[in-house]
Design a protein around this motif. Structure first.
Motif, mmCIF file in Angstrom:
data_model
loop_
_atom_site.group_PDB
_atom_site.id
_atom_site.type_symbol
_atom_site.label_atom_id
_atom_site.label_comp_id
_atom_site.label_asym_id
_atom_site.label_seq_id
_atom_site.Cartn_x
_atom_site.Cartn_y
_atom_site.Cartn_z
ATOM 1 N N LEU A 192 0.830 -1.205 0.000
ATOM 2 C CA LEU A 192 0.000 0.000 0.000
ATOM 3 C C LEU A 192 0.863 1.253 0.000
ATOM 4 C CD1 LEU A 192 -2.856 1.422 0.582
ATOM 5 C CD2 LEU A 192 -2.180 1.265 2.987
ATOM 6 N N PHE A 193 1.898 1.257 0.862
ATOM 7 C CA PHE A 193 2.746 2.442 0.970
ATOM 8 C C PHE A 193 3.835 2.485 -0.096
ATOM 9 C CE2 PHE A 193 1.027 2.358 5.338
ATOM 10 C CZ PHE A 193 0.528 3.649 5.366
ATOM 11 N N GLU A 194 4.080 1.384 -0.751
ATOM 12 C CA GLU A 194 5.055 1.383 -1.846
ATOM 13 C C GLU A 194 4.475 2.045 -3.091
ATOM 14 O OE1 GLU A 194 7.815 -1.722 -4.485
ATOM 15 O OE2 GLU A 194 6.380 -2.496 -3.010
ATOM 16 N N VAL A 195 3.238 1.691 -3.452
ATOM 17 C CA VAL A 195 2.635 2.217 -4.686
ATOM 18 C C VAL A 195 1.676 3.364 -4.429
ATOM 19 C CG1 VAL A 195 2.873 -0.034 -5.774
ATOM 20 C CG2 VAL A 195 0.695 0.573 -4.712
ATOM 21 N N GLY A 196 1.224 3.525 -3.179
ATOM 22 C CA GLY A 196 0.286 4.586 -2.847
ATOM 23 C C GLY A 196 -1.145 4.090 -2.779
ATOM 24 N N PRO A 197 -1.954 4.673 -1.860
ATOM 25 C CA PRO A 197 -3.342 4.231 -1.701
ATOM 26 C C PRO A 197 -4.185 4.345 -2.959
ATOM 27 C CG PRO A 197 -2.660 5.564 0.164
ATOM 28 C CD PRO A 197 -1.565 5.666 -0.851
ATOM 29 N N ALA A 198 -3.970 5.381 -3.772
ATOM 30 C CA ALA A 198 -4.802 5.568 -4.963
ATOM 31 C C ALA A 198 -4.662 4.418 -5.946
ATOM 32 C CB ALA A 198 -4.452 6.888 -5.644
ATOM 33 N N ARG A 199 -3.483 3.811 -6.022
ATOM 34 C CA ARG A 199 -3.275 2.683 -6.928
ATOM 35 C C ARG A 199 -3.630 1.353 -6.283
ATOM 36 N NH1 ARG A 199 2.598 2.651 -9.209
ATOM 37 N NH2 ARG A 199 1.761 0.740 -10.164
ATOM 38 N N PHE A 200 -3.298 1.206 -5.000
ATOM 39 C CA PHE A 200 -3.516 -0.087 -4.346
ATOM 40 C C PHE A 200 -4.978 -0.273 -3.932
ATOM 41 C CE2 PHE A 200 -3.073 -3.186 -0.806
ATOM 42 C CZ PHE A 200 -2.422 -4.187 -1.512
ATOM 43 N N THR A 201 -5.640 0.789 -3.521
ATOM 44 C CA THR A 201 -7.048 0.726 -3.107
ATOM 45 C C THR A 201 -7.819 1.862 -3.788
ATOM 46 O OG1 THR A 201 -6.417 1.993 -1.127
ATOM 47 C CG2 THR A 201 -6.647 -0.405 -0.887
ATOM 48 N N PRO A 202 -8.051 1.775 -5.105
ATOM 49 C CA PRO A 202 -8.739 2.852 -5.833
ATOM 50 C C PRO A 202 -10.103 3.169 -5.215
ATOM 51 C CG PRO A 202 -7.849 1.202 -7.346
ATOM 52 C CD PRO A 202 -7.713 0.633 -5.963
ATOM 53 N N GLY A 203 -10.376 4.451 -5.071
ATOM 54 C CA GLY A 203 -11.627 4.879 -4.477
ATOM 55 C C GLY A 203 -11.545 5.141 -2.986
ATOM 56 N N THR A 204 -10.360 4.929 -2.404
ATOM 57 C CA THR A 204 -10.187 5.183 -0.972
ATOM 58 C C THR A 204 -10.271 6.667 -0.670
ATOM 59 O OG1 THR A 204 -8.707 4.855 0.916
ATOM 60 C CG2 THR A 204 -7.673 5.347 -1.200
ATOM 61 N N ARG A 205 -10.608 6.991 0.585
ATOM 62 C CA ARG A 205 -10.575 8.377 1.053
ATOM 63 C C ARG A 205 -9.276 8.686 1.780
ATOM 64 N NH1 ARG A 205 -16.329 7.232 2.365
ATOM 65 N NH2 ARG A 205 -15.695 6.683 4.480
ATOM 66 N N MET A 206 -8.370 7.726 1.844
ATOM 67 C CA MET A 206 -7.084 7.912 2.507
ATOM 68 C C MET A 206 -6.219 8.887 1.712
ATOM 69 S SD MET A 206 -4.337 4.941 3.473
ATOM 70 C CE MET A 206 -2.758 5.300 4.256
ATOM 71 N N PRO A 207 -5.577 9.858 2.356
ATOM 72 C CA PRO A 207 -4.709 10.779 1.636
ATOM 73 C C PRO A 207 -3.602 10.036 0.897
ATOM 74 C CG PRO A 207 -5.098 11.561 3.864
ATOM 75 C CD PRO A 207 -5.649 10.171 3.798
ATOM 76 N N GLU A 208 -3.236 10.523 -0.260
ATOM 77 C CA GLU A 208 -2.191 9.872 -1.055
ATOM 78 C C GLU A 208 -0.829 10.100 -0.401
ATOM 79 O OE1 GLU A 208 -0.622 7.590 -4.142
ATOM 80 O OE2 GLU A 208 -2.614 7.817 -3.283
ATOM 81 N N GLN A 209 -0.121 9.001 -0.154
ATOM 82 C CA GLN A 209 1.208 9.077 0.436
ATOM 83 C C GLN A 209 1.941 7.776 0.145
ATOM 84 O OE1 GLN A 209 0.813 9.033 4.841
ATOM 85 N NE2 GLN A 209 -1.363 8.733 4.444
#
Length: 438
Positions: A389-406
């Protein structure tokens, strides 16, 4: 202003003068994410992770109206010059309210992601919004289509107007952008880290801050005039004093620093405003600060001394990471404490508790409201999946998440974080702190 609203405001004014002042306002069922104060200083509106907005009488501490409409956390609020209030949510909608009405006066829809910030133009005719769909928008308050501003590479987290009517935005791409009222980019200034907070002073200077816990003051040409390091926790909110001489900076670490602009010095720090401090606003005469924290309270403070007005309702929470002092993984995790707790009995924040994380299926913490996208995913949290998750970023690993991109680019830091989480999130009996390092 309608006669009914005028009568209501008159009754409120009489009530405020008759009752004693209070220091804390309790009513939200979750952390207080956003705050704004009306131009006369009598009322405040707060937005919470509990999906509600509340209108308060500041002197009495009474909740005059609880506004429920949004399907998600209320991330931003604003007091409008015509007596209305605006609330904006992670559901992508902005609601405009009149005091005394149970339903919004109107709803502004168009953003394709959570709305993170609101600002009212100096002439009171426009409302600007910043959103995680990568855009900002300028909405005519008299009605009509919004103007969309595109250019940020990622979440737009904050928005403010300059005194001349131009718009300023700040985002996760670490850029501050200045736009004409017509929506054209005037300039872009890139800072060292992702930005989550923005403020504009009466003379047009811009203050921006975020992940690296440093407040930077920029001229209208984008040049950095000075920097004030607050550390170690990220800065979540900024609010300029009405006279422009000071800036209040709220952090995920549970403090609010009062910064003198001219010297760049920290005059004092508020002690005990709730961990983390999500929001801060000034009363218009500059005498008081109002803060909203992770303890679900709205609090009042003397802006000259930093002392609470009345006794603090709760002591400042202990540092949840104190037992892991010196561990690299705990230091990496400090960027996460704004949104996640480690113990199952801690108060909720923007994200679900991480207690019992490893071995848990995604989107299954009881009582937490997940986005629909996460509910349909087939993921079990393990050290491998969290690291990815933290290697590729939340937007790519869990598309549609509300988690800030980091992302965490260092494999060593990801490994350290996984070792820390394995110890710190192992389920403990209620009220028992996590086990410290062996």
């Amino acid at each position: 202003m309608p006669m009914r609203v005028t009568r209501i405001l008159g009754l409120i004014a009489a009530l405020l003068l008759a009752l004693p002042a209070v220091a804390q306002m309790r009513g939200h069922g979750g952390p207080v994410r956003a705050l704004a104060v009306t131009g006369d200083g009598r009322l405040a509106i707060s937005g919470g992770f509990d999906q509600a907005a509340i209108v308060w009488g500041l002197e009495t501490g009474a909740a005059l109206s609880v506004l429920r409409f949004h399907d998600g956390a209320v991330n931003a609020v604003a007091a409008l010059p015509d007596g209305r209030f605006a609330s904006a949510s992670e559901d992508g909608r902005i609601a405009l309210w009149r005091l005394g009405q149970a339903e919004p006066d109107c709803v502004l829809a168009g953003h394709a992601g959570p709305v993170a910030g609101l600002a009212v133009s100096p002439d009171g005719t426009m409302l600007a919004s910043a959103a995680w769909d990568g855009t900002a928008r300028i909405w005519p308050l008299a009605g009509g289509p919004a103007r969309t501003l595109e250019g940020h590479k990622g979440n737009v987290n904050a928005v403010a107007f300059l005194p001349d009517g131009r718009l300023v935005t700040a985002g996760a791409d670490a850029s501050v952008r200045i736009w004409t009222p017509q929506g054209e980019t005037v300039l872009t200034a890139t800072l060292p880290s992702a930005l989550s907070a923005l403020a504009v002073t009466t003379d047009g200077e811009i203050a921006a801050a975020g992940a690296d816990a440093t407040v930077r003051f920029l001229a209208s040409d984008g040049q950095v005039r000075s920097e004030v390091e607050l550390g170690p926790a990220p800065v979540i909110a900024l609010a300029p004093a009405p006279d422009g001489t000071r800036i209040a900076a709220a952090s995920a670490g549970g403090t609010v620093a009062m910064i003198e602009r001219a010297s760049g010095k920290i005059l004092f720090t508020l002690v005990g405003p709730g961990l983390p401090v999500w929001s801060v606003a000034w009363r218009p005469d500059g005498s008081e600060l109002v803060t909203g924290g992770g303890d679900r309270l709205v609090r009042r403070w003397n802006a000259a001394t930093g002392e609470p007005i009345g006794p603090l309702a709760m002591p400042r929470p202990a540092d949840a990471l104190a037992a892991f002092h010196g561990e690299r993984g705990a230091e990496v995790f400090r960027a996460c404490v704004a949104c996640h707790t480690l113990a199952p009995d801690d108060a909720p924040r923007a994200g679900p508790t991480l207690a019992g994380l490893f071995g848990r299926r995604i989107a299954t913490v009881s009582g937490y409201r997940y986005s629909e996208a996460l509910k349909g995913m087939d993921i079990v949290w393990t050290p491998e999946t969290v690291a990815r998750l933290f290697e590729v970023g939340p937007a790519r690993f869990t598309p549609g998440t509300r988690m800030p991109e980091q992302t965490i680019n260092s494999a060593e830091d990801r490994d350290a974080l996984m070792r820390f989480l394995a110890k710190a999130t192992e389920r403990q009996p209620t009220g028992t702190p996590p086990t410290g390092p062996n």
